[in-house]
Design a protein around this motif. Structure first.
Motif, PDB file in Angstrom:
ATOM      1  N   THR A  60       0.857  -1.183   0.000  1.00 39.91           N
ATOM      2  CA  THR A  60       0.000   0.000   0.000  1.00 39.91           C
ATOM      3  C   THR A  60       0.894   1.234   0.000  1.00 39.91           C
ATOM      4  O   THR A  60       1.621   1.466   0.964  1.00 39.91           O
ATOM      5  N   PRO A  61       0.895   2.017  -1.072  1.00 46.05           N
ATOM      6  CA  PRO A  61       1.766   3.204  -1.121  1.00 46.05           C
ATOM      7  C   PRO A  61       1.326   4.269  -0.119  1.00 46.05           C
ATOM      8  O   PRO A  61       0.154   4.348   0.250  1.00 46.05           O
ATOM      9  N   PHE A  62       2.290   5.079   0.309  1.00 44.90           N
ATOM     10  CA  PHE A  62       2.044   6.163   1.263  1.00 44.90           C
ATOM     11  C   PHE A  62       2.174   7.508   0.542  1.00 44.90           C
ATOM     12  O   PHE A  62       3.019   7.666  -0.333  1.00 44.90           O
ATOM     13  N   TRP A  63       1.337   8.461   0.977  1.00 48.95           N
ATOM     14  CA  TRP A  63       1.308   9.761   0.330  1.00 48.95           C
ATOM     15  C   TRP A  63       2.184  10.757   1.074  1.00 48.95           C
ATOM     16  O   TRP A  63       2.112  10.871   2.297  1.00 48.95           O
ATOM     17  N   GLU A 235      -7.452  10.067 -10.496  1.00 48.96           N
ATOM     18  CA  GLU A 235      -7.997   9.019  -9.636  1.00 48.96           C
ATOM     19  C   GLU A 235      -7.455   9.153  -8.217  1.00 48.96           C
ATOM     20  O   GLU A 235      -8.171   8.892  -7.244  1.00 48.96           O
ATOM     21  N   ILE A 236      -6.188   9.562  -8.091  1.00 48.74           N
ATOM     22  CA  ILE A 236      -5.622   9.788  -6.757  1.00 48.74           C
ATOM     23  C   ILE A 236      -6.367  10.909  -6.052  1.00 48.74           C
ATOM     24  O   ILE A 236      -6.683  10.824  -4.862  1.00 48.74           O
ATOM     25  N   ALA A 242      -4.012   5.059  -1.895  1.00 46.88           N
ATOM     26  CA  ALA A 242      -4.121   3.624  -1.626  1.00 46.88           C
ATOM     27  C   ALA A 242      -5.166   2.964  -2.525  1.00 46.88           C
ATOM     28  O   ALA A 242      -4.901   1.945  -3.170  1.00 46.88           O
ATOM     29  N   ARG A 243      -6.359   3.559  -2.597  1.00 45.82           N
ATOM     30  CA  ARG A 243      -7.416   2.966  -3.408  1.00 45.82           C
ATOM     31  C   ARG A 243      -7.117   3.110  -4.897  1.00 45.82           C
ATOM     32  O   ARG A 243      -7.327   2.168  -5.680  1.00 45.82           O
ATOM     33  N   ALA A 244      -6.626   4.285  -5.301  1.00 44.15           N
ATOM     34  CA  ALA A 244      -6.309   4.484  -6.718  1.00 44.15           C
ATOM     35  C   ALA A 244      -5.261   3.481  -7.179  1.00 44.15           C
ATOM     36  O   ALA A 244      -5.363   2.921  -8.284  1.00 44.15           O
ATOM     37  N   TYR A 245      -4.273   3.237  -6.358  1.00 44.33           N
ATOM     38  CA  TYR A 245      -3.230   2.267  -6.705  1.00 44.33           C
ATOM     39  C   TYR A 245      -3.798   0.856  -6.798  1.00 44.33           C
ATOM     40  O   TYR A 245      -3.543   0.136  -7.774  1.00 44.33           O
TER      41      TYR A 245
END
Length: 263
Positions: A60-63, A235-236, A242-245
């Motif tokens: 899960t990527p972090f922003w 989308e981000i 997290a959801r867009a990815y």
């Protein structure tokens, strides 16, 4: 995570996928310049697994609010990054102590290049110095490291890591002026390989699916592939990173590596 921007999207490659690509490059490397005795299988495994500490982090990527972009392997917060580096090295050592020694030295080089200075970093480095000293002692008693063996294997890991990052961080087919600046002048350290005759290996795109290398470091023309996701910025903005990815499908990027004089 490895990220680059392209046409309203962020192209994202998992660190472990990049590591596995580095392992494929190591397998294809000129065999006459790879040690034929000792630890070849351990080295190839370690090159492919060197970034396994990122496996869970990249699920899960972090922003990064300050940069308005996902955190990458470059700017990810130091304390959790070091924690997962250590975890990955522990897992590698369970499989191959020599591989852990090799990867620990690799991370030490990257830390020095980055020029970071944190108390937690000092503790990490002290721990890794102890790990490397212990592994050296254990191998000296069981299977001593040959003359120049570790130096050569470190150069192999460095180059395969660099070339794999090059493929992930550059848009295939881009002109030299638009390449990531780290490698515009070539891959440092490659002048130490005997087949280069003291030259640095350089890369240049022929087209969107073919990369030319000179001097050519592989046994033959090599086709490699890795997975990526093109996550749309729109989308981000609507869903969060997290959801867009997670909702963006993976796609395969295939690249042919060839010698310049083959064209």
């Amino acid at each position: 995570m490895i990220c680059r921007e392209q046409d309203g999207a962020i192209v994202m490659v998992k660190q472990h996928d990049h590591g596995k690509l580095a392992g494929e490059l190591a397998i294809g490397f000129k065999e006459q310049h790879v040690p034929t005795e000792g630890r070849r299988e351990e080295v190839l495994w370690a090159v492919a697994q060197h970034d396994r500490g990122w496996i869970d982090l990249d699920e899960t990527p972090f922003w990064n609010d300050a940069e308005q972009a996902p955190y990458t392997f470059i700017d990810f917060p130091v304390v959790p990054k070091l924690t997962f580096y250590k975890r990955g090295l522990d897992e590698i050592e369970e499989h191959t102590p020599y591989g852990a020694l090799l990867c620990s030295l690799h991370f030490e080089r990257l830390i020095k290049i980055a020029g970071l200075d944190y108390p937690e970093l000092t503790l990490y480095q002290e721990h890794e110095e102890e790990r490397r000293a212990r592994i050296h002692r254990e191998l000296e008693a069981s299977k001593p490291i040959g003359e120049d063996e570790l130096y050569y294997d470190a150069r192999l890991l460095e180059f395969c890591d660099d070339l794999s990052l090059y493929l992930a961080l550059n848009e295939p087919g881009c002109p030299k002026s638009e390449e990531h600046p780290w490698w515009r002048e070539g891959f440092s350290g490659t002048e130490d390989f005997s087949f280069t005759s003291g030259r640095v290996i350089t890369a240049e795109w022929q087209d969107k699916s073919t990369l030319m290398l000179e001097p050519f470091p592989f046994e033959k023309t090599l086709e490699v592939a890795f997975m990526l996701r093109r996550v749309q910025k729109s989308e981000i903005a609507k869903k969060g990173i997290a959801r867009a990815y997670s909702e963006t499908p993976e796609e395969e990027c295939r690249i042919v590596l060839t010698a310049r004089n083959n064209i």
